[in-house]
Design an enzyme around this catalytic site. Structure first.
Site, PDB file in Angstrom:
ATOM      1  CE1 TYR A  73      -4.141  -1.697   0.095  1.00 26.28           C
ATOM      2  CE2 TYR A  73      -3.274  -2.888   1.986  1.00 26.28           C
ATOM      3  CZ  TYR A  73      -4.239  -2.732   1.012  1.00 26.28           C
ATOM      4  OH  TYR A  73      -5.303  -3.598   0.936  1.00 26.28           O
ATOM      5  CD  GLU A 126      -4.254  -5.876  -9.295  1.00 24.95           C
ATOM      6  OE1 GLU A 126      -4.964  -5.051  -8.668  1.00 24.95           O
ATOM      7  OE2 GLU A 126      -3.014  -5.807  -9.338  1.00 24.95           O
ATOM      8  CG  PHE A 142      -0.720   0.613  -4.180  1.00 25.64           C
ATOM      9  CD1 PHE A 142       0.011  -0.016  -5.173  1.00 25.64           C
ATOM     10  CD2 PHE A 142      -1.684  -0.136  -3.503  1.00 25.64           C
ATOM     11  CE1 PHE A 142      -0.206  -1.345  -5.486  1.00 25.64           C
ATOM     12  CE2 PHE A 142      -1.916  -1.463  -3.811  1.00 25.64           C
ATOM     13  CZ  PHE A 142      -1.173  -2.068  -4.796  1.00 25.64           C
ATOM     14  CD  GLU A 192      -5.900   0.834  -8.475  1.00 25.71           C
ATOM     15  OE1 GLU A 192      -6.031  -0.171  -9.206  1.00 25.71           O
ATOM     16  OE2 GLU A 192      -5.055   0.903  -7.566  1.00 25.71           O
ATOM     17  CE  LYS A 246      -4.008   4.228  -7.331  1.00 23.87           C
ATOM     18  NZ  LYS A 246      -3.487   2.955  -6.832  1.00 23.87           N
ATOM     19  CE1 TYR A 247      -4.449   6.308  -4.645  1.00 21.26           C
ATOM     20  CE2 TYR A 247      -2.176   7.063  -4.393  1.00 21.26           C
ATOM     21  CZ  TYR A 247      -3.116   6.044  -4.362  1.00 21.26           C
ATOM     22  OH  TYR A 247      -2.742   4.770  -4.053  1.00 21.26           O
ATOM     23  CG  ASP A 260     -15.723  -9.839  -1.493  1.00 26.34           C
ATOM     24  OD1 ASP A 260     -16.215  -9.190  -2.438  1.00 26.34           O
ATOM     25  OD2 ASP A 260     -14.869 -10.729  -1.646  1.00 26.34           O
ATOM     26  CG  MET A 261     -16.645  -5.418  -4.467  1.00 25.17           C
ATOM     27  SD  MET A 261     -15.854  -4.257  -5.595  1.00 25.17           S
ATOM     28  CE  MET A 261     -14.256  -4.055  -4.838  1.00 25.17           C
TER      29      MET A 261
HETATM   30  C1  LIG Z   1      -5.035  -2.175  -6.001  1.00 30.37           C
HETATM   31  S1  LIG Z   1      -5.570  -1.993  -4.361  1.00 30.37           S
HETATM   32  C2  LIG Z   1      -5.982  -0.291  -4.317  1.00 30.37           C
HETATM   33  C3  LIG Z   1      -6.059   0.243  -2.934  1.00 30.37           C
HETATM   34  C4  LIG Z   1      -6.321   1.742  -2.822  1.00 30.37           C
HETATM   35  N1  LIG Z   1      -7.531   2.114  -3.486  1.00 30.37           N
HETATM   36  C5  LIG Z   1      -5.137   2.521  -3.347  1.00 30.37           C
HETATM   37  O1  LIG Z   1      -5.240   3.096  -4.439  1.00 30.37           O
HETATM   38  O2  LIG Z   1      -4.112   2.561  -2.664  1.00 30.37           O
HETATM   39  C6  LIG Z   1      -7.140  -2.804  -4.416  1.00 30.37           C
HETATM   40  C7  LIG Z   1      -7.813  -2.893  -3.081  1.00 30.37           C
HETATM   41  O3  LIG Z   1      -9.070  -3.496  -3.323  1.00 30.37           O
HETATM   42  C8  LIG Z   1      -9.337  -4.449  -2.307  1.00 30.37           C
HETATM   43  N2  LIG Z   1     -10.254  -5.412  -2.905  1.00 30.37           N
HETATM   44  C9  LIG Z   1     -10.024  -6.195  -3.973  1.00 30.37           C
HETATM   45  N3  LIG Z   1     -11.115  -6.916  -4.258  1.00 30.37           N
HETATM   46  C10 LIG Z   1     -12.058  -6.580  -3.326  1.00 30.37           C
HETATM   47  C11 LIG Z   1     -13.391  -6.995  -3.091  1.00 30.37           C
HETATM   48  N4  LIG Z   1     -13.980  -7.929  -3.849  1.00 30.37           N
HETATM   49  N5  LIG Z   1     -14.048  -6.420  -2.078  1.00 30.37           N
HETATM   50  C12 LIG Z   1     -13.483  -5.493  -1.308  1.00 30.37           C
HETATM   51  N6  LIG Z   1     -12.211  -5.067  -1.471  1.00 30.37           N
HETATM   52  C13 LIG Z   1     -11.512  -5.601  -2.480  1.00 30.37           C
HETATM   53  C14 LIG Z   1      -7.989  -4.979  -1.924  1.00 30.37           C
HETATM   54  O4  LIG Z   1      -7.986  -5.510  -0.614  1.00 30.37           O
HETATM   55  C15 LIG Z   1      -7.112  -3.735  -2.045  1.00 30.37           C
HETATM   56  O5  LIG Z   1      -7.077  -3.046  -0.841  1.00 30.37           O
END
Ligand SMILES: C[S@@+](CC[C@H](N)C(=O)[O-])C[C@H]1O[C@@H](n2cnc3c(N)ncnc32)[C@H](O)[C@@H]1O
Length: 594
Positions: free
Chosen positions: A285, A404, A288, A395, A294-295, A379-380
């Site tokens: 993290y 991903e 990132f 993202e 990006k942000y 989990d979404m």
């Molecule tokens: C690539 S990271 C981006 C994190 C943050 N948005 C950033 O830009 O630093 C993707 C994030 O999505 C979360 N994630 C992936 N699939 C998910 C799901 N199905 N439900 C909830 N969170 C999820 C991961 O745990 C991770 O924290």
């Protein structure tokens, strides 16, 4: 060693000696002239040529005339350049076989930094076979360099295609001819360890100093980016030439911010992350979050979406990680003078700890308070909120866009959206282009032992002969729930080159004109968050003018998603070479859904 603060690597310059009488004296004199190493014949030429003479004297000087450290740091050893183990006459062939083996063995024994072999012209089967035997045994730190004129790419290509993958095998490239842009570019896919500058290639400038012709200056300066060192051919003015080479190094085109940032990852292949199947770690993290570009793009996209839609007030950041996009949403709300409620959702329980901690902190003049942000651990795909969102922000992008599982996650998350709601991003597209990169291919098949896996990698030592084309496209929210895909494209490439697989990029339309991209032509300026994806093939394919067809499949089962791929060389409508289908059933690389 020459160091220039603008470039994060050093330049080593050495000198070639055709014969040398007193090794120690010549080494000392060269080091005094600021040269870093010298290149010398491993065996006296007289000895090699009269190899049938019964040995009554040692074949060359003793190894104890230098320390092993000096052999390794300061000496490159040349094998006899006339070596011809493919000679039609069996006796002569056998003699040269012996010479070749003796000299490679001796160079290995000395531990010289590099053993130099002249690239054979024409027949090379026996040469390749002997070379392969040594490459197969492996070299710990030494290199075997094939010395080849920059005009003779075909000779090198024919040889390396016969040799197994080896990180020890490289090129000592003799810069002696002017080339077409294509011929120059093609060398960037080759493992050029050394740039060899014969004295004869220099011309005098108006003040009488040796310089390279303009086109070769540009070529050499580009080759510096492969971290190649330089060998100056036999000459009487090595100090002057070294000075000029260092001047060229210092004045090479500057690195972009992205090149500077990614320098230590150039040509390093990494296994792609799986943020859905695994919980990302704090350090990941942190990396990132070091990329403000990006942000800022996310902030701009959310801001424009709020401005265009005065009724929008509920934002859900799904996959919030440690909260950088949540912060971007708050900044955007403030800029748009909108009171919003931002949900910060992640399934990683460790990221949730950071998100809860953030709730108590002040943030850029805005109070970060419970009324503005709600943290959700879920989990979404399975969360059932009390209210629906105007904007879902996510993202979930990998280097190849959908790797991903952005499509699968957002498919389930679309039920979180109001009918009038939108997704940021609204579309993600991936792109592919054929790639020549001996170095990254060798890394894939030796270090990682698999050509059935794509790798995240910044291909610096690579040649991409044509522009990429659109491959898969995903829209959000989508109306189509099938995310399996197939795409095939025929790239017309009329000039010969060797393909080692293909490279993948993505472009993501966040909102309106706000695009986040790692495709070279549209790359978001200075964005560092993603490197491209490299899909290798098991064997490189020599494409001698025709079409390179690339086929990619996105496949899935209830547990996983994976890609399969194939590269085919077609000429005059006929298939001439085929990589075979890679990663069948996701046997080597797959992305877990749970
Ligand atoms: C690539 S990271 C981006 C994190 C943050 N948005 C950033 O830009 O630093 C993707 C994030 O999505 C979360 N994630 C992936 N699939 C998910 C799901 N199905 N439900 C909830 N969170 C999820 C991961 O745990 C991770 O924290």
């Amino acid at each position: 060693m020459f160091v220039c603060k603008d470039f994060p690597w050093q330049l080593y310059v050495g000198k070639d000696y055709s014969v040398n009488n007193s090794l120690r004296a010549e080494l000392d004199s060269s080091l005094n002239k600021q040269l870093d190493f010298i290149r010398i014949p491993l065996v006296h030429p007289r000895y090699s040529q009269h190899h049938n003479v019964k040995r009554i004297q040692p074949m060359t000087r003793s190894d104890s005339c230098l320390s092993s450290q000096q052999w390794n740091n300061c000496i490159q050893g040349k094998c006899t350049s006339e070596i011809d183990p493919d000679h039609a006459n069996p006796e002569i062939r056998a003699k040269w076989e012996n010479v070749m083996m003796n000299e490679i063995r001796w160079g290995t024994h000395l531990g010289v930094n590099a053993i130099i072999l002249t690239c054979p012209k024409g027949q090379n089967d026996n040469f390749a076979r002997i070379l392969n035997q040594y490459l197969e045994k492996g070299f710990y730190y030494q290199k075997i360099l094939i010395q080849v004129s920059n005009a003779s790419w075909e000779d090198w290509n024919s040889l390396r295609l016969k040799c197994g993958p080896s990180t020890a095998l490289g090129v000592s490239l003799v810069i002696d001819s002017s080339l077409s842009p294509w011929e120059m570019q093609r060398w960037f896919g080759e493992p050029i360890h050394t740039i060899y500058l014969p004295r004869g290639v220099f011309i005098n400038n108006k003040d009488g100093y040796p310089i390279l012709p303009k086109d070769l200056q540009v070529f050499v300066q580009s080759l510096f980016k492969l971290k190649s060192n330089v060998v100056i051919g036999p000459c009487r003015d090595p100090e002057q030439i070294r000075g000029y080479v260092c001047y060229l190094f210092k004045n090479q085109p500057p690195l972009s911010q992205l090149q500077n940032f990614s320098f230590e990852f150039w040509d390093v292949s990494q296994i792609p992350l799986q943020p859905l199947m695994h919980n990302l770690e704090s350090a990941t993290y942190e990396i990132f979050e070091k990329d403000p570009v990006k942000y800022n793009l996310y902030e701009e996209a959310i801001y424009l979406a709020l401005k265009d839609n005065p009724q929008f007030s509920i934002i859900m950041v799904v996959g919030a990680g440690r909260g950088p996009i949540v912060k971007a949403a708050l900044r955007a709300s403030k800029r748009a003078s909108r009171k919003t409620l931002v949900y910060a959702l992640d399934k990683n329980p460790n990221a949730i700890v950071t998100l809860y901690n953030l709730l108590s902190k002040k943030y850029i003049g805005t109070e970060w308070i419970h009324e503005n942000v709600k943290v959700i651990e879920s989990d979404m795909r399975y969360w059932n909120p009390e209210e629906k969102a105007d904007i879902i922000v996510s993202e979930l992008l990998g280097s190849f866009g959908d790797n991903e599982l952005e499509p699968e996650c957002l498919e389930c998350a679309k039920r979180l959206l109001k009918d009038t709601g939108i997704s940021i991003p609204s579309k993600s597209i991936n792109y592919i282009a054929p790639l020549s990169t001996q170095k990254n291919w060798t890394n894939a098949v030796t270090n990682h032992n698999s050509a059935d896996t794509p790798y995240v990698c910044m291909p610096a030592n690579a040649f991409i002969p044509v522009k990429s084309v659109k491959c898969f496209e995903f829209e959000y929210p989508s109306t189509n729930t099938n995310y399996n895909r197939f795409y095939k494209h025929s790239f017309s490439i009329e000039k010969p080159f060797t393909v080692h697989g293909f490279v993948g990029y993505f472009e993501s339309i966040l909102y309106g004109n706000v695009i986040m991209s790692i495709k070279p032509e549209t790359h978001s300026e200075d964005m560092q968050s993603w490197f491209p994806m490299y899909f290798p093939i098991k064997q490189p394919i020599y494409c001698y003018g025709g079409n390179v067809d690339i086929a990619v499949w996105r496949c899935s089962s209830s547990e996983k998603v994976w890609y399969e791929w194939e590269v085919v060389f077609v000429k005059e409508g006929q298939m001439r070479a085929n990589s075979g289908i890679h990663n069948t059933n996701g046997k080597s690389y797959w992305i877990g859904k749970t």
